[in-house]
Scaffold this active site. Structure first.
Site, PDB file in Angstrom:
ATOM      1  N   LYS A  15     -15.822 -56.794  17.146  1.00  0.00           N
ATOM      2  CA  LYS A  15     -16.423 -55.405  16.876  1.00  0.00           C
ATOM      3  C   LYS A  15     -15.594 -54.511  16.215  1.00  0.00           C
ATOM      4  O   LYS A  15     -15.895 -53.768  15.511  1.00  0.00           O
ATOM      5  CB  LYS A  15     -17.112 -55.045  18.347  1.00  0.00           C
ATOM      6  N   ARG A  92     -23.188 -49.896  26.662  1.00  0.00           N
ATOM      7  CA  ARG A  92     -22.994 -51.270  27.573  1.00  0.00           C
ATOM      8  C   ARG A  92     -23.796 -51.740  28.399  1.00  0.00           C
ATOM      9  O   ARG A  92     -23.499 -52.740  29.091  1.00  0.00           O
ATOM     10  CB  ARG A  92     -21.479 -51.002  28.125  1.00  0.00           C
ATOM     11  N   ARG A 131      -4.019 -61.717  21.351  1.00  0.00           N
ATOM     12  CA  ARG A 131      -3.839 -60.336  20.946  1.00  0.00           C
ATOM     13  C   ARG A 131      -2.812 -59.538  22.204  1.00  0.00           C
ATOM     14  O   ARG A 131      -1.879 -58.927  21.841  1.00  0.00           O
ATOM     15  CB  ARG A 131      -5.140 -59.376  21.057  1.00  0.00           C
ATOM     16  N   ARG A 133      -3.522 -57.443  24.788  1.00  0.00           N
ATOM     17  CA  ARG A 133      -3.790 -55.976  25.139  1.00  0.00           C
ATOM     18  C   ARG A 133      -3.620 -55.981  26.697  1.00  0.00           C
ATOM     19  O   ARG A 133      -3.674 -57.149  27.317  1.00  0.00           O
ATOM     20  CB  ARG A 133      -5.071 -55.558  24.990  1.00  0.00           C
ATOM     21  N   ARG A 144     -14.536 -59.614  32.139  1.00  0.00           N
ATOM     22  CA  ARG A 144     -15.130 -59.052  31.080  1.00  0.00           C
ATOM     23  C   ARG A 144     -16.309 -59.969  30.338  1.00  0.00           C
ATOM     24  O   ARG A 144     -17.447 -59.374  30.177  1.00  0.00           O
ATOM     25  CB  ARG A 144     -13.957 -58.791  29.947  1.00  0.00           C
TER      26      ARG A 144
END
Ligand code: AP5
Length: 186
Positions: A15, A92, A131, A133, A144
């Site tokens: 996204k 969300r 990634r 993070r 998540r």
């Protein structure tokens, strides 16, 4: 060209990557609630302190907090003469979607398209692990995804009922996916 857009999809679907690209090429305001919250955390603000632990667990921060952030940015843009926008990671849940509908009614604006980015869980998890993070470890990624299924996925039916939903296959290169999205906006 449609220019008031939502980007919906699970963590890691791309996204943020696609939203940033499109916002730059079309001159749209890109509002990522995740990025805005991480900026608050980095700045050590009261808001950031409230959000930090929740984000580290992979849960959703309070609706009131994210709504206040989105409201202030959209009001600022409207006051400066309006323009297109792209909301990434917001809404969300259904309560946020209802609050956004009210806010847009106040501003005399409408969502023109909801881009739903779809991708297999295995690919999502792999992208996020690469990634790295702060909230990209395997346990938090799984959480998540669960939060997404429980709280965010109901928005698929919500926007389908309003004839706004445009699903996009989110596998492939960044350029390929970008071309699929651009084709939907004509
Ligand atoms: P947020 O920042 O929104 O994170 P997320 O939804 O988990 O999304 P990600 O950024 O992980 O994924 P993405 O789909 O944007 O993919 P990206 O382009 O980054 O939210 C983080 C936290 O903030 C939440 O858990 C919550 O606590 C809080 N929060 C945020 N909004 C909230 C709200 N509205 N209400 C309450 N709480 C909220 O790509 C992922 C990776 O894949 C990158 O490394 C990228 O380079 C790579 N990649 C992208 N596209 C491709 C491709 N085509 N091929 C290969 N790699 C790719």
């Amino acid at each position: 060209m449609k220019q008031r857009l939502l980007f919906l999809g699970p963590p890691g679907a791309g996204k943020g990557t696609q939203a940033q690209r499109l916002a730059e090429s079309q001159g749209l305001l890109h509002l990522s609630t995740g990025d805005l919250l991480r900026a608050e955390v980095a700045a050590g603000s009261a808001l950031g302190k409230e959000a930090e632990a929740v984000m580290a667990r992979g849960e959703l921060v309070s609706d009131a907090l994210v709504l206040a952030i989105v409201r202030s940015r959209l009001e600022q843009q409207a006051a400066a003469g309006g323009g297109g926008w792209l909301l990434d990671g917001f809404p969300r849940n259904v309560a946020q979607a209802d609050a956004l509908a009210e806010l847009l009614e106040e501003l005399g604006q409408q969502i023109e398209l909801v881009v739903l980015m779809e991708l297999d869980d295995a690919v999502l998890v792999q992208r996020l692990l690469s990634r790295g993070r702060a909230d990209d470890n395997e346990a938090v990624i799984r959480h998540r995804l669960e939060v997404y299924r429980q709280q965010t996925e109901p928005l698929i039916a919500y926007y389908r009922e309003r004839n706004l939903l445009a699903p996009v296959e989110a596998a492939g290169t960044v350029e390929e996916i970008g071309a699929r999205i651009t084709a939907l906006l004509a």
